[in-house]
Design a protein around this motif. Sequence first.
Motif, mmCIF file in Angstrom:
data_model
loop_
_atom_site.group_PDB
_atom_site.id
_atom_site.type_symbol
_atom_site.label_atom_id
_atom_site.label_comp_id
_atom_site.label_asym_id
_atom_site.label_seq_id
_atom_site.Cartn_x
_atom_site.Cartn_y
_atom_site.Cartn_z
ATOM 1 N N VAL A 272 0.823 -1.228 0.000
ATOM 2 C CA VAL A 272 0.000 0.000 0.000
ATOM 3 C C VAL A 272 0.848 1.265 0.000
ATOM 4 C CG1 VAL A 272 -1.901 -1.167 1.158
ATOM 5 C CG2 VAL A 272 -0.257 0.118 2.541
ATOM 6 N N GLY A 273 2.153 1.141 0.245
ATOM 7 C CA GLY A 273 3.012 2.323 0.333
ATOM 8 C C GLY A 273 2.992 2.881 1.755
ATOM 9 N N LEU A 274 4.115 3.478 2.158
ATOM 10 C CA LEU A 274 4.251 3.918 3.545
ATOM 11 C C LEU A 274 3.226 4.981 3.964
ATOM 12 C CD1 LEU A 274 5.799 3.354 6.114
ATOM 13 C CD2 LEU A 274 7.519 5.033 5.397
ATOM 14 N N PRO A 275 2.934 5.993 3.129
ATOM 15 C CA PRO A 275 1.963 7.016 3.588
ATOM 16 C C PRO A 275 0.583 6.424 3.881
ATOM 17 C CG PRO A 275 3.192 7.818 1.697
ATOM 18 C CD PRO A 275 3.546 6.367 1.842
ATOM 19 N N PHE A 276 0.089 5.562 3.001
ATOM 20 C CA PHE A 276 -1.216 4.923 3.221
ATOM 21 C C PHE A 276 -1.160 4.013 4.441
ATOM 22 C CE2 PHE A 276 -4.527 1.739 2.593
ATOM 23 C CZ PHE A 276 -5.600 2.470 2.098
ATOM 24 N N PHE A 277 -0.068 3.257 4.546
ATOM 25 C CA PHE A 277 0.083 2.361 5.693
ATOM 26 C C PHE A 277 0.038 3.154 6.993
ATOM 27 C CE2 PHE A 277 2.296 0.070 8.977
ATOM 28 C CZ PHE A 277 1.778 -1.210 8.855
ATOM 29 N N ARG A 278 0.731 4.296 7.011
ATOM 30 C CA ARG A 278 0.763 5.113 8.236
ATOM 31 C C ARG A 278 -0.631 5.578 8.624
ATOM 32 N NH1 ARG A 278 6.057 8.447 6.924
ATOM 33 N NH2 ARG A 278 7.575 7.134 8.017
ATOM 34 N N GLU A 279 -1.416 5.997 7.647
ATOM 35 C CA GLU A 279 -2.788 6.445 7.955
ATOM 36 C C GLU A 279 -3.599 5.296 8.559
ATOM 37 O OE1 GLU A 279 -4.356 9.370 8.154
ATOM 38 O OE2 GLU A 279 -2.256 9.957 7.865
ATOM 39 N N MET A 280 -3.459 4.135 7.930
ATOM 40 C CA MET A 280 -4.185 2.952 8.395
ATOM 41 C C MET A 280 -3.730 2.577 9.811
ATOM 42 S SD MET A 280 -4.717 -0.320 5.941
ATOM 43 C CE MET A 280 -3.061 -1.003 5.967
ATOM 44 N N ALA A 281 -2.432 2.643 10.029
ATOM 45 C CA ALA A 281 -1.875 2.259 11.326
ATOM 46 C C ALA A 281 -2.274 3.270 12.409
ATOM 47 C CB ALA A 281 -0.347 2.148 11.233
ATOM 48 N N ARG A 282 -2.307 4.547 12.063
ATOM 49 C CA ARG A 282 -2.718 5.568 13.051
ATOM 50 C C ARG A 282 -4.176 5.352 13.451
ATOM 51 N NH1 ARG A 282 0.650 10.107 13.548
ATOM 52 N NH2 ARG A 282 -1.104 11.377 14.175
ATOM 53 N N ALA A 283 -5.001 5.010 12.470
ATOM 54 C CA ALA A 283 -6.411 4.743 12.786
ATOM 55 C C ALA A 283 -6.523 3.511 13.683
ATOM 56 C CB ALA A 283 -7.195 4.535 11.487
ATOM 57 N N TYR A 284 -5.675 2.525 13.428
ATOM 58 C CA TYR A 284 -5.666 1.315 14.258
ATOM 59 C C TYR A 284 -5.249 1.654 15.695
ATOM 60 C CZ TYR A 284 -4.447 -3.355 15.945
ATOM 61 O OH TYR A 284 -4.353 -4.516 16.684
ATOM 62 N N VAL A 285 -4.220 2.494 15.828
ATOM 63 C CA VAL A 285 -3.742 2.877 17.165
ATOM 64 C C VAL A 285 -4.878 3.520 17.957
ATOM 65 C CG1 VAL A 285 -2.209 4.466 18.417
ATOM 66 C CG2 VAL A 285 -1.320 3.097 16.497
ATOM 67 N N ARG A 286 -5.671 4.376 17.294
ATOM 68 C CA ARG A 286 -6.783 5.028 17.998
ATOM 69 C C ARG A 286 -7.876 4.022 18.377
ATOM 70 N NH1 ARG A 286 -5.157 9.607 14.697
ATOM 71 N NH2 ARG A 286 -6.257 8.727 12.922
ATOM 72 N N ALA A 287 -8.085 3.028 17.527
ATOM 73 C CA ALA A 287 -9.182 2.078 17.754
ATOM 74 C C ALA A 287 -8.774 0.896 18.642
ATOM 75 C CB ALA A 287 -9.693 1.551 16.409
ATOM 76 N N HIS A 288 -7.497 0.534 18.613
ATOM 77 C CA HIS A 288 -7.032 -0.664 19.338
ATOM 78 C C HIS A 288 -5.818 -0.320 20.189
ATOM 79 C CE1 HIS A 288 -9.490 -3.708 17.195
ATOM 80 N NE2 HIS A 288 -9.433 -2.824 16.216
ATOM 81 N N PRO A 289 -6.032 0.043 21.452
ATOM 82 C CA PRO A 289 -4.886 0.355 22.313
ATOM 83 C C PRO A 289 -3.960 -0.854 22.454
ATOM 84 C CG PRO A 289 -6.960 0.915 23.400
ATOM 85 C CD PRO A 289 -7.310 0.163 22.154
ATOM 86 N N SER A 290 -2.689 -0.572 22.559
ATOM 87 C CA SER A 290 -1.725 -1.618 22.883
ATOM 88 C C SER A 290 -2.018 -2.117 24.300
ATOM 89 C CB SER A 290 -0.315 -1.015 22.803
ATOM 90 O OG SER A 290 0.616 -1.850 23.456
ATOM 91 N N SER A 291 -1.906 -3.403 24.520
ATOM 92 C CA SER A 291 -2.223 -3.946 25.848
ATOM 93 C C SER A 291 -1.023 -4.620 26.489
ATOM 94 C CB SER A 291 -3.383 -4.938 25.734
ATOM 95 O OG SER A 291 -3.004 -5.999 24.884
ATOM 96 N N SER A 292 0.157 -4.367 25.967
ATOM 97 C CA SER A 292 1.360 -5.007 26.517
ATOM 98 C C SER A 292 2.546 -4.053 26.453
ATOM 99 C CB SER A 292 1.672 -6.268 25.708
ATOM 100 O OG SER A 292 2.960 -6.754 26.033
ATOM 101 N N GLY A 293 3.448 -4.229 27.403
ATOM 102 C CA GLY A 293 4.690 -3.463 27.381
ATOM 103 C C GLY A 293 5.689 -4.010 26.363
ATOM 104 N N ASP A 294 5.324 -5.095 25.715
ATOM 105 C CA ASP A 294 6.169 -5.686 24.676
ATOM 106 C C ASP A 294 5.562 -5.349 23.319
ATOM 107 O OD1 ASP A 294 7.552 -7.252 22.921
ATOM 108 O OD2 ASP A 294 7.024 -9.175 23.845
ATOM 109 N N LEU A 295 6.224 -4.464 22.581
ATOM 110 C CA LEU A 295 5.668 -3.997 21.302
ATOM 111 C C LEU A 295 5.522 -5.110 20.273
ATOM 112 C CD1 LEU A 295 7.181 -0.498 20.423
ATOM 113 C CD2 LEU A 295 4.762 -1.125 20.595
ATOM 114 N N ASN A 296 6.275 -6.201 20.453
ATOM 115 C CA ASN A 296 6.133 -7.310 19.504
ATOM 116 C C ASN A 296 4.758 -7.962 19.597
ATOM 117 O OD1 ASN A 296 8.701 -7.168 18.317
ATOM 118 N ND2 ASN A 296 9.577 -8.154 20.117
ATOM 119 N N GLU A 297 4.030 -7.670 20.666
ATOM 120 C CA GLU A 297 2.679 -8.241 20.806
ATOM 121 C C GLU A 297 1.610 -7.320 20.229
ATOM 122 O OE1 GLU A 297 1.956 -9.323 24.863
ATOM 123 O OE2 GLU A 297 3.381 -10.990 24.760
ATOM 124 N N TYR A 298 2.022 -6.162 19.751
ATOM 125 C CA TYR A 298 1.030 -5.204 19.255
ATOM 126 C C TYR A 298 0.684 -5.487 17.791
ATOM 127 C CZ TYR A 298 -1.482 -0.867 18.510
ATOM 128 O OH TYR A 298 -2.455 0.048 18.221
#
Lengths: 287, 260
Positions: free
Chosen positions: B66-92
């Motif tokens: 999808v290209g980095l700019p589109f991916f970033r938008e998608m990922a930012r929306a995901y961050v807002r909708a799905h909080p990380s639940s672990s101190g280990d980023l590999n689980e996010y």
Amino acid sequence: MHRPSAPAATLPAAAGIGLRSPHHRLVLEQPPDVGWMEVHSENFFGAGGEPLQVLEAVRARYPVSLHGVGLSLGSVGELSRRHLEKLKALVERIEPAAISEHLCWSSVYGRFLNDLLPLPYTREALDTICEHVLRAQDFLGRPILVENISSYLRFAGAEIPEWEFVAAVAKRTGCGILLDVNNIYVSARNHGFDPQTYLEAIPRDQVWEIHLAGYEEDDGLLVDAHSRPVHEPVWQLYANALARFGPVATLIEWDNDIPALETLVTEADKAERLLAATREACHARAA
Amino acid sequence: MLALPELQSRFYDGLVFGVEAEDSLIDCLVESGDEGRRRIAAYRRSVFGNLVGALAATYPVLTKIVGLPFFREMARAYVRAHPSSSGDLNEYGGEFAGFIASWPHARGLGYLPDVARLEWRVQKVYYAGEAVVDLSALAGCSPQDYGALRFGVAPAVARLDSPWPLADIWRVNADGYAGDMAVDFTQGARLLVLRHEGLVHVETLVEGEAVFLDALAGGDRLEAAVSSAVAADDTFDLMAALGRFVTSGILVQAWPGELP
């Protein structure tokens, strides 16, 4: 509660480098001449696979420090039992010379921001973080080190300066201090305090490790980017720190725009020369 | 001064959500107004940089497609909708596939969620535990008892079936691939994700192999797994399938009869 007074294992008072995945293979093929290596604990929380194999091979050659970024010592509520268990399993496997975390928070009510976020320097925050440092030390059965972070903002209503907060955590819990000299410089510039005041508030015998890294300037603030060589004023502050604390294990941290391994080693060599000069000065004083 | 958890909640909301949430955070800072906003923005860049960066590291093929700019938008929306639940980023990022399927801007690219499912499995397999290999029950087993054998699958193995040509999508987007980018979108894929000497590989299975392996992984006896495989695919070759899965370290344990 278990209150340790001295580290169970110690890092050599030498310069080390952060081990990052682009260098995994090279470090095993051509082991660089550095005193020790540090990794981010969480990157080795997996049950198996290449990362753990590399770390075990590195550990066979070098003292290793496990540096955590995700325990969130400054959050209210219980520390994550699962996180502590994974850390303990890694500690048992690797037998690190040091285990460290940050004086910060990264989660609230189970929602993580996965960043090193600043605390308000209040008695409540101090009680919270001391309780968690004691809990972590109790769980791991040995003292940990806690690192001062860089910050870009301050909360209104702080009751003590950051340097007193750091010293108080070490005094109350018996933990070591991982003094990040770059972070002191970054925060001093962002908030307008004298970094020397900070150094002088830190108890001499509790600094068991020092971090050095390169900051970046972003929209008028210094940010702890770990993406550059160490800046000159930070080297100067490091020299002041060595004059106060003596020769202390020193890490070159570099996590973004990771350069060639030899660039890291060159930075470590620079720290090693300052450490050697400090050792000589100490001997001269003793003689 | 707010109590610590209230202050931290405001910080979270002020960083992740919009302007109103930020205003109530600024009230808690030494620096007010635009100066406070500038300082919060530094944290917002850092936090989103970490979380979006973690997603990009876990989903490199998706990023490439999808290209980095589109991916970033998608990922930012995901961050807002799905909080990380672990101190280990590999689980996010475990719910990224489902999120992409429901994200309106990705609706035209129906295969993206399955690419995400594959990449999440690749990540899981990369960090999975080592297998304990014990196939001694095979040697001690008389032919009339083969049918009762059960098998254990290595931890570093995952399966995925997709109506999309995921294996080809994976192959042409691999680092260093310079060949023909054409992919036949009428073909689905049955995938096997495995680890060999630390590196993760994505292989394809024919239908009988897939049904056979899934049945064994689900705890079926060998005879039941073979029946299912033959029913689904009359070209199924037991000895070839068993040989492949044993030599590639997929089937690592065997037990006679009941599970231990």
